[in-house]
Design a protein around this motif. Structure first.
Motif, PDB file in Angstrom:
ATOM      1  N   TYR A   1      34.707  25.336 102.889  1.00  0.00           N
ATOM      2  CA  TYR A   1      33.788  25.340 104.024  1.00  0.00           C
ATOM      3  C   TYR A   1      32.330  25.456 103.573  1.00  0.00           C
ATOM      4  O   TYR A   1      32.011  26.184 102.635  1.00  0.00           O
ATOM      5  CB  TYR A   1      34.116  26.485 104.985  1.00  0.00           C
ATOM      6  N   ARG A   2      31.442  24.733 104.255  1.00  0.00           N
ATOM      7  CA  ARG A   2      30.001  24.852 104.034  1.00  0.00           C
ATOM      8  C   ARG A   2      29.315  25.003 105.373  1.00  0.00           C
ATOM      9  O   ARG A   2      29.638  24.306 106.330  1.00  0.00           O
ATOM     10  CB  ARG A   2      29.458  23.583 103.347  1.00  0.00           C
TER      11      ARG A   2
ATOM     12  N   HIS B   1      31.845  32.690 103.835  1.00  0.00           N
ATOM     13  CA  HIS B   1      32.863  32.049 102.985  1.00  0.00           C
ATOM     14  C   HIS B   1      32.723  32.418 101.521  1.00  0.00           C
ATOM     15  O   HIS B   1      33.734  32.488 100.804  1.00  0.00           O
ATOM     16  CB  HIS B   1      32.865  30.538 103.185  1.00  0.00           C
TER      17      HIS B   1
ATOM     18  N   ILE C   1      35.174  25.655 114.279  1.00  0.00           N
ATOM     19  CA  ILE C   1      36.401  25.647 113.489  1.00  0.00           C
ATOM     20  C   ILE C   1      37.293  26.813 113.922  1.00  0.00           C
ATOM     21  O   ILE C   1      38.525  26.701 113.934  1.00  0.00           O
ATOM     22  CB  ILE C   1      36.100  25.635 111.972  1.00  0.00           C
TER      23      ILE C   1
ATOM     24  N   ALA D   1      34.399  31.618 107.849  1.00  0.00           N
ATOM     25  CA  ALA D   1      33.495  30.475 107.691  1.00  0.00           C
ATOM     26  C   ALA D   1      32.060  30.970 107.443  1.00  0.00           C
ATOM     27  O   ALA D   1      31.373  30.528 106.529  1.00  0.00           O
ATOM     28  CB  ALA D   1      33.552  29.574 108.921  1.00  0.00           C
TER      29      ALA D   1
ATOM     30  N   ASP E   1      31.244  21.203 111.196  1.00  0.00           N
ATOM     31  CA  ASP E   1      31.781  22.172 112.156  1.00  0.00           C
ATOM     32  C   ASP E   1      31.102  23.528 112.006  1.00  0.00           C
ATOM     33  O   ASP E   1      31.052  24.088 110.913  1.00  0.00           O
ATOM     34  CB  ASP E   1      33.287  22.369 111.928  1.00  0.00           C
TER      35      ASP E   1
ATOM     36  N   LEU F   1      40.001  27.960 104.228  1.00  0.00           N
ATOM     37  CA  LEU F   1      38.717  27.303 104.437  1.00  0.00           C
ATOM     38  C   LEU F   1      37.614  27.863 103.538  1.00  0.00           C
ATOM     39  O   LEU F   1      36.603  27.189 103.299  1.00  0.00           O
ATOM     40  CB  LEU F   1      38.301  27.357 105.907  1.00  0.00           C
TER      41      LEU F   1
ATOM     42  N   ARG G   1      41.026  16.585 111.498  1.00  0.00           N
ATOM     43  CA  ARG G   1      40.977  18.050 111.524  1.00  0.00           C
ATOM     44  C   ARG G   1      42.379  18.664 111.474  1.00  0.00           C
ATOM     45  O   ARG G   1      42.590  19.706 110.854  1.00  0.00           O
ATOM     46  CB  ARG G   1      40.202  18.534 112.755  1.00  0.00           C
TER      47      ARG G   1
END
Lengths: 226, 226
Positions: free
Chosen positions: B194-195, B126, B205, B123, B200, B190, A178
């Protein structure tokens, strides 16, 4: 061509200072002459309006050639994207696997050198970097896998450097994967906004972000909770 | 449509787990019904293949409507982009100006809360975040300036939080503008990868990156140079 805005032209993009970088220096070991010029033109177009909105005509026009000229050198627009992504990732990887890294005195110096070089590379080649980071979903499955392999190798260089410092006690006992993801984000996000005519040179931003990366693995950092 | 790959379709993008986020929840104060659906469809298209490659037909198809349906609600594709960017930035700004931030006990808690919320917002949204970060160059000059004003305000929240901690001695005497740029990069990059179905959660995150951000301003962090 209803979906194209009239304000885009290959020439506008060539002249746009936000898209100027040193990507044209990247192709030398693989391509010269017209083919190299086409790759540089494609970097500018893909970074400027995206792979999907770029036509093969745009790519050829960037080097002053007729619409079909690209096909003399590359079988498809996707192959142009793959060659940019392959060469870009190979060069970035080679740059952080330099002798300077291998000769680093200790874990701290090694991580500092890797981050500083990774960041400086992305600043100096930010247009190519933008293509390498934002346009990969347009690759064929096979080409995507080849580029992913190179990305794993780059990731591995960072992970190895952080892990060594954790193991020898130079760094705190951090979550290696991370923390590395955060360090890579620092080095990558700058391709979104960095300009070579801005206040920080690639080396200056490299050194500054190397300090930030080292702070992420520092032991006993003192943020006071008053 | 020589430049469109046959493998793109609005339906493919709607079904793509990499493009699924909570952007459809953003429009409620400004738009409802079909107009809100068009904004959500446009977020998916712009995040998936870019503004320049998206047609008004794609945007309408995402909500199952005929090609011209978008024009009933929005005068142009550029206006759709502006509304996404305006609302996205307004919501992100409001989220980091929450009472929770104002009630923070000290400079450390305040910065932690701001970073954690900024990261979690990006996130959770996103795909909208990707449009807000990567597609702004397609805005008209006037709309670009309006969005830039919101970006300055977001930047100002971070700068103020770091500056207060430097002034009251909670943080080291850092280069505020450059450190904030690094913190924003953590929160922004991110959106590239990011998904919501990944390991996370947005909050996890957010907390992790808040720790990294605090390490960047920590006093006397001990990276040993053996």
């Amino acid at each position: 061509m209803a979906r194209r805005q009239t304000r885009f032209s290959a020439q506008d993009m060539v002249d746009d200072p936000r898209l100027k970088d040193e990507s044209p220096s990247l192709w030398g070991d693989d391509y010269g002459g017209v083919a190299a010029g086409l790759l540089s033109s494609a970097v500018t177009c893909f970074a400027g309006i995206g792979f999907n909105a770029t036509t093969t005509r745009d790519i050829s026009a960037g080097v002053g050639l007729s619409p079909a000229a690209m096909y003399v050198h590359f079988a498809s627009k996707e192959l142009v994207l793959f060659e940019i992504a392959r060469i870009g990732h190979e060069r970035a990887l080679a740059f952080i696997e330099s002798p300077e890294v291998e000769q680093a005195a200790d874990s701290t110096a090694r991580l500092r050198t890797i981050v500083a070089r990774f960041v400086a590379w992305h600043a100096r080649h930010h247009a190519c970097g933008r293509v390498c980071q934002y346009e990969l979903s347009a690759l064929s499955a096979e080409h995507y896998e080849a580029v992913t392999e190179l990305r794993r190798a780059i990731n591995g260089v960072f992970r190895d450097a952080v892990r060594r410092g954790v193991q020898d006690g130079s760094f705190a006992d951090v979550d290696v994967d991370r923390v590395v993801r955060g360090m890579l984000s620092l080095g990558i996000d700058l391709v979104r906004w960095y300009r070579l005519d801005g206040p920080d040179s690639p080396e200056q931003i490299g050194e500054f972000y190397a300090d930030l990366a080292l702070s992420m693995v520092a032991r006993g950092s003192a943020v006071t909770s008053a």
